[in-house]
Design an enzyme around this catalytic site. Structure first.
Site, PDB file in Angstrom:
ATOM      1  N   ASP A  50     155.842  34.776  32.790  1.00 24.70           N
ATOM      2  CA  ASP A  50     155.860  33.579  33.395  1.00 24.70           C
ATOM      3  C   ASP A  50     156.690  32.437  32.928  1.00 24.70           C
ATOM      4  OD1 ASP A  50     154.645  31.020  34.727  1.00 24.70           O
ATOM      5  OD2 ASP A  50     153.237  32.228  35.682  1.00 24.70           O
TER       6      ASP A  50
ATOM      7  N   LEU B  98     153.948  38.555  41.331  1.00 24.48           N
ATOM      8  CA  LEU B  98     153.561  37.449  41.897  1.00 24.48           C
ATOM      9  C   LEU B  98     154.331  36.275  41.832  1.00 24.48           C
ATOM     10  CD1 LEU B  98     150.687  38.968  40.340  1.00 24.48           C
ATOM     11  CD2 LEU B  98     149.862  37.668  42.303  1.00 24.48           C
TER      12      LEU B  98
ATOM     13  N   THR C  90     153.229  37.308  51.683  1.00 23.77           N
ATOM     14  CA  THR C  90     152.205  36.418  52.555  1.00 23.77           C
ATOM     15  C   THR C  90     152.242  36.853  53.634  1.00 23.77           C
ATOM     16  OG1 THR C  90     152.037  34.136  53.057  1.00 23.77           O
ATOM     17  CG2 THR C  90     154.315  34.626  52.493  1.00 23.77           C
ATOM     18  N   ASP C  91     151.382  36.335  54.652  1.00 21.74           N
ATOM     19  CA  ASP C  91     151.379  36.526  56.118  1.00 21.74           C
ATOM     20  C   ASP C  91     152.282  35.648  56.657  1.00 21.74           C
ATOM     21  OD1 ASP C  91     149.954  34.098  55.785  1.00 21.74           O
ATOM     22  OD2 ASP C  91     148.155  34.705  56.746  1.00 21.74           O
ATOM     23  N   GLU C  92     152.743  34.616  56.014  1.00 15.33           N
ATOM     24  CA  GLU C  92     153.617  33.707  56.638  1.00 15.33           C
ATOM     25  C   GLU C  92     154.760  34.265  56.864  1.00 15.33           C
ATOM     26  OE1 GLU C  92     153.360  29.848  54.918  1.00 15.33           O
ATOM     27  OE2 GLU C  92     151.419  30.200  53.884  1.00 15.33           O
TER      28      GLU C  92
ATOM     29  N   TYR D 251     160.239  28.555  52.577  1.00 11.32           N
ATOM     30  CA  TYR D 251     159.262  29.529  51.862  1.00 11.32           C
ATOM     31  C   TYR D 251     159.192  30.940  52.300  1.00 11.32           C
ATOM     32  CZ  TYR D 251     154.796  31.466  50.297  1.00 11.32           C
ATOM     33  OH  TYR D 251     153.818  32.214  49.784  1.00 11.32           O
TER      34      TYR D 251
ATOM     35  N   LYS E 143     160.448  34.428  51.184  1.00 10.43           N
ATOM     36  CA  LYS E 143     159.427  35.545  50.709  1.00 10.43           C
ATOM     37  C   LYS E 143     159.937  36.983  51.826  1.00 10.43           C
ATOM     38  CE  LYS E 143     156.039  35.893  48.663  1.00 10.43           C
ATOM     39  NZ  LYS E 143     155.984  36.216  47.179  1.00 10.43           N
TER      40      LYS E 143
ATOM     41  N   ARG F 141     153.671  18.408  59.239  1.00  9.93           N
ATOM     42  CA  ARG F 141     154.673  18.995  58.579  1.00  9.93           C
ATOM     43  C   ARG F 141     155.842  19.611  59.581  1.00  9.93           C
ATOM     44  NH1 ARG F 141     152.223  24.197  55.537  1.00  9.93           N
ATOM     45  NH2 ARG F 141     151.837  22.840  53.944  1.00  9.93           N
TER      46      ARG F 141
HETATM   47  P1  NAD Z   1     151.451  29.733  42.101  1.00  2.00           P
HETATM   48  O1  NAD Z   1     152.519  28.541  42.696  1.00  2.00           O
HETATM   49  O2  NAD Z   1     150.054  29.218  41.927  1.00  2.00           O
HETATM   50  O3  NAD Z   1     151.845  30.476  40.954  1.00  2.00           O
HETATM   51  C1  NAD Z   1     153.148  30.940  40.761  1.00  2.00           C
HETATM   52  C2  NAD Z   1     153.594  31.227  39.385  1.00  2.00           C
HETATM   53  O4  NAD Z   1     154.925  31.951  39.145  1.00  2.00           O
HETATM   54  C3  NAD Z   1     153.445  30.056  38.343  1.00  2.00           C
HETATM   55  O5  NAD Z   1     152.644  30.624  37.273  1.00  2.00           O
HETATM   56  C4  NAD Z   1     154.798  29.681  38.124  1.00  2.00           C
HETATM   57  O6  NAD Z   1     154.905  29.284  36.479  1.00  2.00           O
HETATM   58  C5  NAD Z   1     155.439  31.242  38.052  1.00  2.00           C
HETATM   59  N1  NAD Z   1     156.904  31.141  38.407  1.00  2.00           N
HETATM   60  C6  NAD Z   1     157.589  30.497  39.249  1.00  2.00           C
HETATM   61  N2  NAD Z   1     158.696  30.820  39.392  1.00  2.00           N
HETATM   62  C7  NAD Z   1     159.191  31.470  38.057  1.00  2.00           C
HETATM   63  C8  NAD Z   1     160.093  32.003  37.587  1.00  2.00           C
HETATM   64  N3  NAD Z   1     161.292  32.032  37.992  1.00  2.00           N
HETATM   65  N4  NAD Z   1     160.000  33.064  36.705  1.00  2.00           N
HETATM   66  C9  NAD Z   1     158.687  33.424  36.236  1.00  2.00           C
HETATM   67  N5  NAD Z   1     157.649  32.798  36.494  1.00  2.00           N
HETATM   68  C10 NAD Z   1     157.793  31.873  37.621  1.00  2.00           C
HETATM   69  O7  NAD Z   1     151.242  30.735  43.453  1.00  2.00           O
HETATM   70  P2  NAD Z   1     150.235  31.506  43.920  1.00  2.00           P
HETATM   71  O8  NAD Z   1     149.661  30.652  44.812  1.00  2.00           O
HETATM   72  O9  NAD Z   1     149.285  32.194  42.825  1.00  2.00           O
HETATM   73  O10 NAD Z   1     150.959  32.556  44.617  1.00  2.00           O
HETATM   74  C11 NAD Z   1     151.341  33.898  43.847  1.00  2.00           C
HETATM   75  C12 NAD Z   1     151.766  34.870  44.772  1.00  2.00           C
HETATM   76  O11 NAD Z   1     151.360  35.169  45.913  1.00  2.00           O
HETATM   77  C13 NAD Z   1     153.330  34.255  45.399  1.00  2.00           C
HETATM   78  O12 NAD Z   1     154.223  35.486  45.447  1.00  2.00           O
HETATM   79  C14 NAD Z   1     152.838  34.011  46.875  1.00  2.00           C
HETATM   80  O13 NAD Z   1     153.956  33.875  47.804  1.00  2.00           O
HETATM   81  C15 NAD Z   1     151.904  35.115  47.195  1.00  2.00           C
HETATM   82  N6  NAD Z   1     150.666  34.546  48.056  1.00  2.00           N
HETATM   83  C16 NAD Z   1     150.218  33.378  47.860  1.00  2.00           C
HETATM   84  C17 NAD Z   1     149.235  33.202  48.787  1.00  2.00           C
HETATM   85  C18 NAD Z   1     148.268  31.756  48.702  1.00  2.00           C
HETATM   86  O14 NAD Z   1     147.476  31.265  49.370  1.00  2.00           O
HETATM   87  N7  NAD Z   1     148.329  31.109  47.460  1.00  2.00           N
HETATM   88  C19 NAD Z   1     148.844  33.814  49.853  1.00  2.00           C
HETATM   89  C20 NAD Z   1     149.610  34.850  50.137  1.00  2.00           C
HETATM   90  C21 NAD Z   1     150.674  35.517  49.092  1.00  2.00           C
HETATM   91  P1  TYD Z   2     148.606  24.646  52.193  1.00  2.00           P
HETATM   92  O1  TYD Z   2     147.539  24.617  51.438  1.00  2.00           O
HETATM   93  O2  TYD Z   2     149.971  24.067  51.719  1.00  2.00           O
HETATM   94  O3  TYD Z   2     148.828  26.254  52.538  1.00  2.00           O
HETATM   95  P2  TYD Z   2     150.024  27.023  53.575  1.00  2.00           P
HETATM   96  O4  TYD Z   2     150.766  25.872  54.096  1.00  2.00           O
HETATM   97  O5  TYD Z   2     150.804  28.081  52.825  1.00  2.00           O
HETATM   98  O6  TYD Z   2     149.120  27.517  54.908  1.00  2.00           O
HETATM   99  O7  TYD Z   2     148.068  24.233  53.717  1.00  2.00           O
HETATM  100  C1  TYD Z   2     147.410  24.833  54.379  1.00  2.00           C
HETATM  101  C2  TYD Z   2     146.941  23.977  55.697  1.00  2.00           C
HETATM  102  O8  TYD Z   2     146.744  22.633  55.611  1.00  2.00           O
HETATM  103  C3  TYD Z   2     148.393  23.900  56.483  1.00  2.00           C
HETATM  104  O9  TYD Z   2     148.181  24.064  58.151  1.00  2.00           O
HETATM  105  C4  TYD Z   2     148.992  22.591  56.279  1.00  2.00           C
HETATM  106  C5  TYD Z   2     147.617  21.737  55.854  1.00  2.00           C
HETATM  107  N1  TYD Z   2     147.802  20.555  54.965  1.00  2.00           N
HETATM  108  C6  TYD Z   2     147.386  19.307  55.474  1.00  2.00           C
HETATM  109  O10 TYD Z   2     146.985  18.935  56.454  1.00  2.00           O
HETATM  110  N2  TYD Z   2     147.446  18.397  54.593  1.00  2.00           N
HETATM  111  C7  TYD Z   2     147.835  18.430  53.355  1.00  2.00           C
HETATM  112  O11 TYD Z   2     147.779  17.591  52.390  1.00  2.00           O
HETATM  113  C8  TYD Z   2     148.226  19.945  52.941  1.00  2.00           C
HETATM  114  C9  TYD Z   2     148.499  20.107  51.470  1.00  2.00           C
HETATM  115  C10 TYD Z   2     147.920  20.980  53.881  1.00  2.00           C
END
Ligand code: NAD
Ligand code: TYD
Length: 378
Positions: free
Chosen positions: A36, A84, A136-138, A184, A188, A315
């Site tokens: 990381d 990740l 991600t599903d996005e 984003y 991905k 957004r």
């Molecule tokens: P996060 O932002 O909490 O963590 C990302 C981690 O990656 C951090 O620890 C950061 O320091 C590290 N990182 C970033 N750039 C780096 C680099 N260049 N080299 C090494 N490390 C680096 O993210 P998260 O929410 O835990 O998501 C993790 C993964 O899961 C991502 O790939 C994201 O796209 C995917 N994902 C997230 C969600 C969600 O809801 N959070 C849902 C589906 C998929």
């Molecule tokens: P987020 O947690 O940023 O996840 P993602 O954009 O990856 O789905 O946002 C979840 C939902 O909440 C998204 O529809 C955007 C909305 N949102 C707000 O309305 N206000 C906020 O301050 C944030 C961070 C998100």
């Protein structure tokens, strides 16, 4: 299959820390190497309980640094990668798309190329190896609200399955065409294509999974749920984008980590699996649940903080609805979510309220300043 030496990238982040914890505790015979860079989102406090374990090693490195990753693979005889590490916040990607292309696209490519060169140099080549990419599903874009009038989320799993039968192509399935809208999700999507290309071109044993929104402990408080829990506690405004009607499909983070474990070990190479809990919520409804829960747990009157809801400019390019069909994973590998949403959100709110130090360490002056700049003019 020999999979004793595994690099987990992004292990200091939200989901990564849960995956590292699960693997370190469940597989004492494996070597788990957390790679990381510790960006703003990486926090070693997320892993305090495993840092002394003998099968765990932390390496501070950038996934874009090919030489370091390649040398680490040689040194640790790496047989598996669970990837990740990423820039993960849509709002940041709108402000700064270059960082997303660099880490999510070039970083993934660098990791793939290091794995390719290292594994192809081994006598057994790709045998017993795995490159597992977490997506991600996005990437699939946005779904419309196609439910008839009067039928609105939140839906139970049962109701979701019935809706699926009734309304057809209402969910993201593994074959849904990619159609990303934000920088984003575009980054991905691009990384997913590179991973699949390394399978198709070089025969690398890859797997890709696409998961819906995660929630739970250790999530960085720029994301909806932890941000709002913290703001409610401090009675700060809750910035709801647009009308708050966008729909997200929420999964408890430990259920995602369990799915990753299962798929890493038993998933079929070159396959894609969607991961989600059939748990759709309109933002505004989830926000009301969070407000009620925080109020109750803080001994306030339930709902007394509803007045913090503040509708702000939407957004840019805000996807309307995400909804995952995870029936392939359920049918092929027997995974299913272990927690009902009500339980999961209660656990989550309780965790943030009991770990205020964790939150306070993050919400430093510098972070606040960045955040203020980001929302200037909304
Ligand atoms: P996060 O932002 O909490 O963590 C990302 C981690 O990656 C951090 O620890 C950061 O320091 C590290 N990182 C970033 N750039 C780096 C680099 N260049 N080299 C090494 N490390 C680096 O993210 P998260 O929410 O835990 O998501 C993790 C993964 O899961 C991502 O790939 C994201 O796209 C995917 N994902 C997230 C969600 C969600 O809801 N959070 C849902 C589906 C998929
Ligand atoms: P987020 O947690 O940023 O996840 P993602 O954009 O990856 O789905 O946002 C979840 C939902 O909440 C998204 O529809 C955007 C909305 N949102 C707000 O309305 N206000 C906020 O301050 C944030 C961070 C998100």
């Amino acid at each position: 299959m020999d999979m004793k030496s595994i690099i987990i990238t992004g292990g200091a982040g939200f989901i990564g820390s849960h995956v590292v914890r699960l693997f370190v505790n469940k597989y004492p015979e494996y070597r788990i190497i957390n790679v990381d860079k510790l960006t703003y989102a990486g926090n070693l406090a997320n892993l305090k309980d495993v840092e002394e374990k003998p099968n765990y090693r932390f390496v501070k490195a950038d996934i874009c640094d090919f030489d370091t990753i390649y040398a680490l693979m040689q040194e640790e005889h790496v047989t598996g990668i669970i990837h990740l590490a990423a820039e993960s916040h849509v709002d940041r990607s709108i402000k700064d798309p270059f960082t997303f292309a660099r880490t999510n696209v070039m970083g993934t490519l660098s990791l793939l190329q290091a794995a390719k060169l290292y594994w192809e140099a081994q006598p057994e080549k790709y045998e017993g190896k795995r490159f597992y990419h977490i997506s991600t599903d996005e990437v699939y874009g946005a779904l419309e609200m196609t439910h008839p009038e009067g039928i609105e989320p939140p839906f139970s799993t049962q109701a979701s399955s019935e809706h699926h039968e009734a309304y057809g192509e209402d969910f993201f399935v593994e074959t849904t065409k990619y159609n990303p809208h934000s920088p984003y999700s575009a980054s991905k999507a691009s990384s997913d294509h590179f991973v699949r290309a390394f399978h198709d071109t070089y025969g690398m044993p890859t797997i890709v999974t696409n998961c819906s929104n995660n929630y739970g402990p250790y999530q960085f408080p720029e994301k909806l749920i932890p941000l709002f829990i913290n703001n409610i506690r401090h009675r700060k405004p809750l910035p709801v984008y647009g009308k708050g009607e966008n729909v997200r499909d929420w999964l408890y983070v430990e259920d995602h980590a369990r799915a990753i474990d299962l798929i890493f070990h038993q998933g079929t190479v070159a396959e894609t699996y969607n991961i989600g809990g059939f748990n759709e919520w309109k933002n505004i409804d989830i926000i009301r649940v969070v407000i009620n829960t925080v109020d109750r747990l803080l001994g306030r009157e339930e709902g007394e903080d509803m007045n913090l809801i503040t509708y702000v400019t939407d957004r840019a390019g805000h996807d309307m609805r995400y909804a995952i069909d995870s029936r392939k994973l359920q049918a092929e590998l027997g995974w299913e979510p272990s927690l009902q949403f009500e339980e999961g959100i209660e656990k989550t709110v309780r965790w943030y309220l009991e770990n205020q130090d964790w939150m306070d360490n993050i919400t430093s002056g510098e972070y606040e300043k960045y955040y203020e700049d980001m929302y200037k003019g909304r």
